[in-house]
Scaffold this motif. Structure first.
Motif, short mmCIF file in Angstrom:
data_model
loop_
_atom_site.label_atom_id
_atom_site.label_comp_id
_atom_site.label_asym_id
_atom_site.label_seq_id
_atom_site.Cartn_x
_atom_site.Cartn_y
_atom_site.Cartn_z
N LEU A 256 0.85 -1.19 0.00
CA LEU A 256 0.00 0.00 0.00
C LEU A 256 0.89 1.25 0.00
CD1 LEU A 256 -2.73 -0.93 2.66
CD2 LEU A 256 -2.82 -1.23 0.17
N ALA A 257 0.29 2.37 -0.32
CA ALA A 257 0.99 3.65 -0.25
C ALA A 257 0.05 4.64 0.44
CB ALA A 257 1.38 4.15 -1.64
N ASN B 104 5.82 5.78 8.32
CA ASN B 104 7.14 5.28 7.96
C ASN B 104 7.30 5.34 6.44
OD1 ASN B 104 8.03 4.49 10.63
ND2 ASN B 104 6.63 2.76 10.48
N PRO B 105 7.35 6.54 5.86
CA PRO B 105 7.38 6.64 4.39
C PRO B 105 8.61 5.97 3.77
CG PRO B 105 7.92 8.76 5.40
CD PRO B 105 7.41 7.87 6.49
N LEU C 7 7.23 -8.55 13.69
CA LEU C 7 7.62 -8.23 12.32
C LEU C 7 6.66 -7.17 11.81
CD1 LEU C 7 9.11 -10.90 12.80
CD2 LEU C 7 8.48 -11.61 10.49
N SER C 8 7.22 -6.00 11.46
CA SER C 8 6.40 -4.89 11.02
C SER C 8 6.96 -4.34 9.72
CB SER C 8 6.35 -3.82 12.12
OG SER C 8 5.43 -2.79 11.82
N GLY C 9 6.54 -3.14 9.34
CA GLY C 9 7.01 -2.63 8.06
C GLY C 9 6.73 -1.16 7.88
N GLY C 10 6.44 -0.88 6.58
CA GLY C 10 6.27 -1.73 5.43
C GLY C 10 5.32 -2.89 5.66
N CYS D 246 6.40 12.20 11.94
CA CYS D 246 7.16 11.74 10.77
C CYS D 246 7.39 12.85 9.74
CB CYS D 246 6.44 10.58 10.11
SG CYS D 246 4.75 10.97 9.62
N THR D 247 7.02 14.07 10.06
CA THR D 247 7.12 15.17 9.09
C THR D 247 8.52 15.28 8.49
OG1 THR D 247 5.39 16.40 10.25
CG2 THR D 247 6.79 17.64 8.73
N ASP D 248 9.55 15.19 9.34
CA ASP D 248 10.92 15.32 8.85
C ASP D 248 11.31 14.18 7.92
OD1 ASP D 248 11.35 17.71 10.10
OD2 ASP D 248 12.42 16.88 11.81
N LYS D 249 10.71 13.01 8.10
CA LYS D 249 11.02 11.89 7.22
C LYS D 249 10.62 12.22 5.78
CE LYS D 249 10.49 8.16 10.63
NZ LYS D 249 9.78 6.87 10.90
#
Length: 310
Positions: free
Chosen positions: A31-32, A38-39, A130-133, A260-263
């Motif tokens: 998905l996007a 977590n981009p 187990l996470s992600g992604g 997560c803005t800075d990411k």
């Protein structure tokens, strides 16, 4: 041997399943989601981030890049994402560690050895998540789960559900807790905000529920995103589906955060939600009441930071 591509290993986590856990974040997602926290996990390819606070302006990265993807400007280092091959030559050469590589390849056995080092603080309830992604997109995820179970480690998988059913079924025998995302019930809205239909996700939810009625533990998680998922209509629709399939132990309404803005800045992406404030406590409590009215399961709760109204 199949390798796993991952982003990071986060220790002492209390938000990715029961107890204290070590969470490994896989790279690559099916998905996007427009709000993704977590981009850097969406694309499976290696990526480079520039950290301005560390940069000393030496220009080493510009001279070392074999593809000419980096340039030093008055605003700092610019990365041409079309040219960057993710070779990490700039990361290795930077004397100030101002460039970070996002993505590491490792064999499941190697990761298992690293993860079991933390068993001392897992206790009765904790373990590895187990996470992600989306972890289940990678074939090595099932092997890693198998190895962890052989070591007596409790396992959890955080999934968006957008995976082949066969892959989900292969992982479930080695999974103790399944954290399953249900974001939006209306399919058109789901496609708008995540880029994909929710049809496969809902089909796989049925598989997960059947497993949970046996020996598994199923936790449903809904991200509460302003303007996207935070309508009472959506929450009631999700609750009705959870109630209909049965098997869920917990349903969490996870409040939006903007940490997560800075990411997004480091990935040169203009984030849709960059100016969106935290959700108010009143609104979350209204959504929680809507969720509880569906009697979806015995444990329905809200999580995350909230904005207190003046």
């Amino acid at each position: 041997m199949t390798k796993i591509r991952y982003l990071d290993i986060q220790r002492m986590s209390s938000e990715d399943g029961p107890g204290l856990r070590t969470t490994i974040f896989f790279k690559g997602c099916s998905l996007a989601c427009a709000w993704c926290h977590n981009p850097e996990s969406i694309a499976k390819k290696f990526q480079v981030h520039w950290l301005s606070a560390r940069c000393i302006g030496c220009g080493t990265c510009e001279s070392i890049c074999p593809n000419g993807a980096l340039s030093y400007t008055e605003n700092g280092v610019k990365i041409d994402r079309r040219l960057c091959a993710g070779c990490y030559a700039c990361v290795d050469a930077c004397p100030a560690c101002a460039l970070e590589g996002k993505g590491v390849d490792a064999e499941p056995e190697e990761l298992c050895r690293e993860l079991v080092k933390d068993r001392a603080y897992f206790g009765r309830d904790g373990g590895v998540t187990l996470s992600g992604g989306e972890a289940l997109l990678q074939d090595g995820a099932v092997e890693l789960l198998r190895l962890l179970k052989a070591e007596g480690i409790q396992t959890a998988v955080d999934t968006c559900g957008m995976v082949f059913t066969e892959q989900l079924q292969a992982a479930l025998p080695y999974t103790d807790v399944l954290l399953y995302d249900l974001k939006i019930m209306n399919d058109a809205d789901h496609q708008r905000w995540t880029g994909r239909s929710n049809a496969m996700i809902l089909r796989n939810l049925g598989v997960a529920a059947l497993w949970a009625k046996g020996t598994g533990r199923l936790w449903i998680r809904t991200p509460i995103i302003p303007g996207a998922t935070d309508s009472e209509e959506n929450i009631r629709a999700i609750g009705a589906r959870i109630a209909a399939i049965g098997g869920a132990e917990r349903w969490e309404l996870c409040a939006f955060n903007n940490l997560c803005t800075d990411k997004y800045k480091r990935l040169d992406i203009d984030w849709t939600f960059k100016d969106t404030p935290l959700i108010t406590r009143r609104h979350m409590e209204e959504l929680l009441a809507a969720a509880q009215s569906t009697h979806a399961c015995g444990d329905i709760r809200m999580t995350g930071a909230l904005r207190e109204e003046e």
